[in-house]
Design an enzyme around this catalytic site. Structure first.
Site, PDB file in Angstrom:
ATOM      1  CB  CYS A 166      -0.916  -0.018   1.228  1.00 14.44           C
ATOM      2  SG  CYS A 166      -1.927   1.451   1.371  1.00 14.44           S
ATOM      3  CB  CYS A 226      -0.621   2.459   4.120  1.00 11.82           C
ATOM      4  SG  CYS A 226      -2.077   1.795   3.351  1.00 11.82           S
ATOM      5  CG  ASP A 227       3.218   1.021   4.413  1.00 16.45           C
ATOM      6  OD1 ASP A 227       2.747   1.481   5.469  1.00 16.45           O
ATOM      7  OD2 ASP A 227       3.053  -0.149   4.039  1.00 16.45           O
TER       8      ASP A 227
END
Ligand code: NAP
Length: 305
Positions: free
Chosen positions: A131, A134-135
């Site tokens: 992701c 997200c990261d």
């Protein structure tokens, strides 16, 4: 006894809840995470949902849930552990209890497919991610590799290129499957290097990812790239285990269902990414939610006759 139980809170599930409430059906939606949106929550920017030229995935997911709740949909954050749907009364178990309904709308979505190469599991969370939204921030001014050739890979590469020093986009074929608009943007982005006809064969490092081996599928040439992060964007796996042995699944595990979302089991409808369909998008998932409820209403009426 509910009229409808919806499993899943992505665009398909939320759309089903909205249509079910507007059809005055007693509706329960069960979601795994305390936030609607499903995979949309992990999408940085959505630019192809009609009427909303640009939305953050997280905000759009929240809006879906707010809309369903404003219409009075009952939403419980309870992971479904078992479904028994072959009888007229559909039974859905969670850790907290068992619920019954006349109709089941199954919209549990999908999870990330793995690369299945050495080092992937070992470095998960230590450089290997699924992701970018997200990261991605962990890799500011670093070098990353995105694997895949679909919309997710292309948009992940664009997201990462905003903060990373360099992004390799590695795809196993000579042509991308993702949209032309995203392809053009990727090609125009200076710090994205496209590597086609190539697969990652190993991820290596110590405390965190340090390098990957990349093999050309045509020449079999192997090269080593120094990277700090690997973002796998190689597709999705439908979450259909709960229906195994009940509804018909295709060879890839998708629930066999047409545009009306009817499955092989009476009173059970599959909506969104879990269903056999040619295009998995937010807008087609939302359409499934509406179609599933329309078909469910016809079924409920036929049961009364
Ligand atoms: P996808 O379209 O299925 O693409 C997966 C990519 O990974 C393909 O290019 C595939 O290669 C490659 N691949 C599969 N297995 C691999 C392996 N073992 N090793 C290396 N490469 C592998 O998946 P997606 O990009 O996650 O998209 C899923 C759905 O969501 C699509 O319908 C997409 O359009 C949609 N989506 C929509 C949006 C949006 O609306 N904004 C954003 C993201 C995704 P091949 O091409 O050779 O098969």
């Amino acid at each position: 006894m509910y009229d409808v139980i919806i499993v899943g809170s992505g665009p398909a599930g939320m759309s089903a809840a909205i249509y079910a409430k507007r059809a005055c059906l007693k509706t329960l939606l069960l979601e795994k995470q305390p936030m609607g949106g499903g995979q949309v929550l992990n999408t940085q920017e959505v630019e192809n949902y009609p009427g909303i030229p640009l939305a953050g995935g997280f905000e759009l997911g929240q809006k879906f849930e707010e809309h369903a709740k404003a219409l009075g949909a009952e939403v419980k954050t309870e992971e479904v552990t078992e479904i028994n749907c072959l009888e007229a009364v559909k039974k859905v178990k969670t850790a907290k209890g068992e619920y019954e309904a006349k109709v089941l709308i199954y919209a549990a979505g999908a999870s990330h497919r793995k690369l299945s190469v050495p080092g992937e599991e070992e470095f998960a969370g230590r450089g290997v991610s699924y992701c970018a939204t997200c990261d991605g921030a962990f890799f500011r001014n670093k070098t990353t590799a995105v694997i895949g050739g679909g919309d997710t890979a292309l948009s992940d590469a664009l997201v990462l290129a905003k903060g990373c020093k360099k992004v390799f986009l590695i795809h196993r074929r000579d042509a991308f499957r993702g949209s032309k608009t995203l392809q053009n943007r990727v090609e125009e982005t200076e710090n994205i290097e496209i590597i086609l006809d190539s697969v990652v064969t190993e991820i290596r490092g110590e405390a965190a990812v340090r390098e990957i081996s990349v093999s050309c599928v045509k020449t079999k040439d192997e090269r080593i790239l120094s990277v700090d992060g690997v973002f796998a964007a190689v597709g999705i796996l439908p979450y259909t285990k709960l229906l195994e042995g009940q509804a018909d699944l295709d060879e890839q595990g998708y629930v066999v269902a047409g545009e009306d979302c009817r499955t092989s089991v009476d009173g059970v409808y599959a909506a969104g990414d879990v269903r056999t369909k040619p295009l998995r998008q937010i807008v087609t998932a939302a359409a499934d939610g509406a179609n599933a409820v329309a078909a469910a209403e016809r079924y409920l009426t036929s049961q009364k006759d």
